[in-house]
Design a protein around this motif. Structure first.
Motif, PDB file in Angstrom:
ATOM      1  N   TYR A 123     -54.426  19.288 -36.526  1.00 43.61           N
ATOM      2  CA  TYR A 123     -54.571  19.785 -37.895  1.00 43.61           C
ATOM      3  C   TYR A 123     -53.584  20.920 -38.174  1.00 43.61           C
ATOM      4  CZ  TYR A 123     -58.848  17.041 -37.928  1.00 43.61           C
ATOM      5  OH  TYR A 123     -59.752  16.018 -37.857  1.00 43.61           O
ATOM      6  N   ALA A 124     -53.392  21.779 -37.190  1.00 43.28           N
ATOM      7  CA  ALA A 124     -52.454  22.896 -37.349  1.00 43.28           C
ATOM      8  C   ALA A 124     -51.042  22.388 -37.588  1.00 43.28           C
ATOM      9  CB  ALA A 124     -52.493  23.805 -36.118  1.00 43.28           C
ATOM     10  N   SER A 125     -50.650  21.346 -36.872  1.00 40.17           N
ATOM     11  CA  SER A 125     -49.297  20.808 -37.038  1.00 40.17           C
ATOM     12  C   SER A 125     -49.081  20.285 -38.452  1.00 40.17           C
ATOM     13  CB  SER A 125     -49.037  19.697 -36.017  1.00 40.17           C
ATOM     14  OG  SER A 125     -48.925  20.247 -34.730  1.00 40.17           O
ATOM     15  N   LEU A 126     -50.047  19.541 -38.975  1.00 37.24           N
ATOM     16  CA  LEU A 126     -49.914  19.040 -40.353  1.00 37.24           C
ATOM     17  C   LEU A 126     -49.858  20.175 -41.363  1.00 37.24           C
ATOM     18  CD1 LEU A 126     -52.338  15.968 -40.558  1.00 37.24           C
ATOM     19  CD2 LEU A 126     -49.841  15.963 -40.565  1.00 37.24           C
ATOM     20  N   THR A 127     -50.693  21.172 -41.164  1.00 34.16           N
ATOM     21  CA  THR A 127     -50.755  22.306 -42.082  1.00 34.16           C
ATOM     22  C   THR A 127     -49.468  23.120 -42.049  1.00 34.16           C
ATOM     23  OG1 THR A 127     -53.143  22.425 -41.748  1.00 34.16           O
ATOM     24  CG2 THR A 127     -52.084  24.380 -42.676  1.00 34.16           C
ATOM     25  N   LEU A 128     -48.887  23.262 -40.866  1.00 33.13           N
ATOM     26  CA  LEU A 128     -47.693  24.100 -40.718  1.00 33.13           C
ATOM     27  C   LEU A 128     -46.415  23.463 -41.253  1.00 33.13           C
ATOM     28  CD1 LEU A 128     -48.395  25.712 -37.256  1.00 33.13           C
ATOM     29  CD2 LEU A 128     -48.026  26.928 -39.413  1.00 33.13           C
ATOM     30  N   LEU A 129     -46.363  22.154 -41.388  1.00 30.10           N
ATOM     31  CA  LEU A 129     -45.127  21.506 -41.847  1.00 30.10           C
ATOM     32  C   LEU A 129     -44.629  22.064 -43.185  1.00 30.10           C
ATOM     33  CD1 LEU A 129     -45.689  17.825 -40.723  1.00 30.10           C
ATOM     34  CD2 LEU A 129     -43.869  19.363 -39.973  1.00 30.10           C
ATOM     35  N   PRO A 130     -45.427  22.068 -44.250  1.00 33.14           N
ATOM     36  CA  PRO A 130     -44.910  22.620 -45.510  1.00 33.14           C
ATOM     37  C   PRO A 130     -44.693  24.130 -45.460  1.00 33.14           C
ATOM     38  CG  PRO A 130     -47.199  21.968 -45.771  1.00 33.14           C
ATOM     39  CD  PRO A 130     -46.759  21.502 -44.417  1.00 33.14           C
ATOM     40  N   ILE A 131     -45.485  24.834 -44.667  1.00 31.84           N
ATOM     41  CA  ILE A 131     -45.334  26.288 -44.559  1.00 31.84           C
ATOM     42  C   ILE A 131     -44.008  26.634 -43.881  1.00 31.84           C
ATOM     43  CG2 ILE A 131     -46.314  28.391 -43.535  1.00 31.84           C
ATOM     44  CD1 ILE A 131     -49.096  27.005 -43.847  1.00 31.84           C
ATOM     45  N   ILE A 132     -43.688  25.914 -42.822  1.00 39.30           N
ATOM     46  CA  ILE A 132     -42.409  26.150 -42.138  1.00 39.30           C
ATOM     47  C   ILE A 132     -41.245  25.831 -43.076  1.00 39.30           C
ATOM     48  CG2 ILE A 132     -40.894  25.352 -40.265  1.00 39.30           C
ATOM     49  CD1 ILE A 132     -43.473  24.970 -38.576  1.00 39.30           C
ATOM     50  N   LEU A 133     -41.362  24.752 -43.850  1.00 36.96           N
ATOM     51  CA  LEU A 133     -40.296  24.427 -44.807  1.00 36.96           C
ATOM     52  C   LEU A 133     -40.098  25.548 -45.820  1.00 36.96           C
ATOM     53  CD1 LEU A 133     -40.579  20.632 -45.678  1.00 36.96           C
ATOM     54  CD2 LEU A 133     -38.736  21.831 -44.480  1.00 36.96           C
ATOM     55  N   LEU A 134     -41.188  26.119 -46.303  1.00 41.74           N
ATOM     56  CA  LEU A 134     -41.092  27.233 -47.253  1.00 41.74           C
ATOM     57  C   LEU A 134     -40.330  28.405 -46.636  1.00 41.74           C
ATOM     58  CD1 LEU A 134     -41.833  28.871 -49.816  1.00 41.74           C
ATOM     59  CD2 LEU A 134     -43.958  29.489 -48.622  1.00 41.74           C
ATOM     60  N   PHE A 135     -40.706  28.789 -45.418  1.00 40.07           N
ATOM     61  CA  PHE A 135     -40.044  29.930 -44.783  1.00 40.07           C
ATOM     62  C   PHE A 135     -38.624  29.603 -44.338  1.00 40.07           C
ATOM     63  CE2 PHE A 135     -44.420  31.474 -44.676  1.00 40.07           C
ATOM     64  CZ  PHE A 135     -44.209  32.719 -45.229  1.00 40.07           C
ATOM     65  N   LEU A 136     -38.360  28.341 -44.028  1.00 43.20           N
ATOM     66  CA  LEU A 136     -36.991  27.933 -43.751  1.00 43.20           C
ATOM     67  C   LEU A 136     -36.142  28.134 -45.000  1.00 43.20           C
ATOM     68  CD1 LEU A 136     -34.759  26.656 -42.054  1.00 43.20           C
ATOM     69  CD2 LEU A 136     -35.661  24.409 -42.714  1.00 43.20           C
ATOM     70  N   TRP A 137     -36.644  27.712 -46.147  1.00 47.20           N
ATOM     71  CA  TRP A 137     -35.931  27.909 -47.410  1.00 47.20           C
ATOM     72  C   TRP A 137     -35.691  29.404 -47.656  1.00 47.20           C
ATOM     73  CZ3 TRP A 137     -37.905  30.003 -52.120  1.00 47.20           C
ATOM     74  CH2 TRP A 137     -37.010  29.923 -53.188  1.00 47.20           C
ATOM     75  N   LEU A 138     -36.714  30.224 -47.420  1.00 46.08           N
ATOM     76  CA  LEU A 138     -36.561  31.672 -47.603  1.00 46.08           C
ATOM     77  C   LEU A 138     -35.547  32.264 -46.626  1.00 46.08           C
ATOM     78  CD1 LEU A 138     -40.269  32.743 -48.201  1.00 46.08           C
ATOM     79  CD2 LEU A 138     -38.411  32.717 -49.886  1.00 46.08           C
TER      80      LEU A 138
END
Length: 152
Positions: A123-138
């Motif tokens: 569940y953590a892996s699925l949840t982290l995918l969009p969050i990591i993308l957001l911080f990658l963009w930042l």
């Protein structure tokens, strides 16, 4: 000590400081489960992941301890990048995204648990995918706070 920790690259980082702080939290998020896998008597295999330990528990405990050791090392390096070598933050976020993508694919598509029970990490892996993308963009977006003043 400079052999192990060369001079900081933080002055070269132009992305958001929030991306670096997220990466620091992400590094801690690797160290904590690594310690659980390394030091809990069953490595978390039974009490957290809910695995059936009746078949070759020594092998299962050994695999969890191995995973824990790599998680601790991964977390320490990730933390060092976030705090001291921020020029590498975008690279580490890309690697983290790929890692989570592969973990999600493995846990939800390729190797679906026979029991249907998914450990918290799935569940953590699925949840982290969009969050990591957001911080990658930042991290790759130029931050106003890190840019020199432009002449008016």
């Amino acid at each position: 000590m400079t052999i192990f920790l060369p001079p900081s690259t933080n002055g070269h980082y132009r992305g958001s400081r929030y991306a670096a702080w997220f990466l620091a939290a992400y590094g801690i998020g690797w160290i904590v489960p690594g310690m659980i896998h390394s030091f809990l008597p069953d490595g978390g295999a039974g009490v957290i992941a809910g695995l059936d330990l009746s078949h070759n528990p020594t092998l299962i405990f050994g695999m969890f301890a191995w995973a824990g050791a790599t998680q601790i090392a991964h977390g320490i390096v990730t933390l060092a990048v976030a705090l001291r070598y921020r020029a590498l933050v975008p690279l580490f976020l890309i690697v983290s995204f790929i890692e989570r993508l592969l973990l999600s694919w493995s846990g939800w598509i390729k190797h679906v648990p026979v029991s249907g029970h998914h450990p918290p990490e799935h569940y953590a892996s699925l949840t982290l995918l969009p969050i990591i993308l957001l911080f990658l963009w930042l991290s790759v977006r130029r931050s106003r706070q890190t840019q020199p003043e432009s002449p008016a």
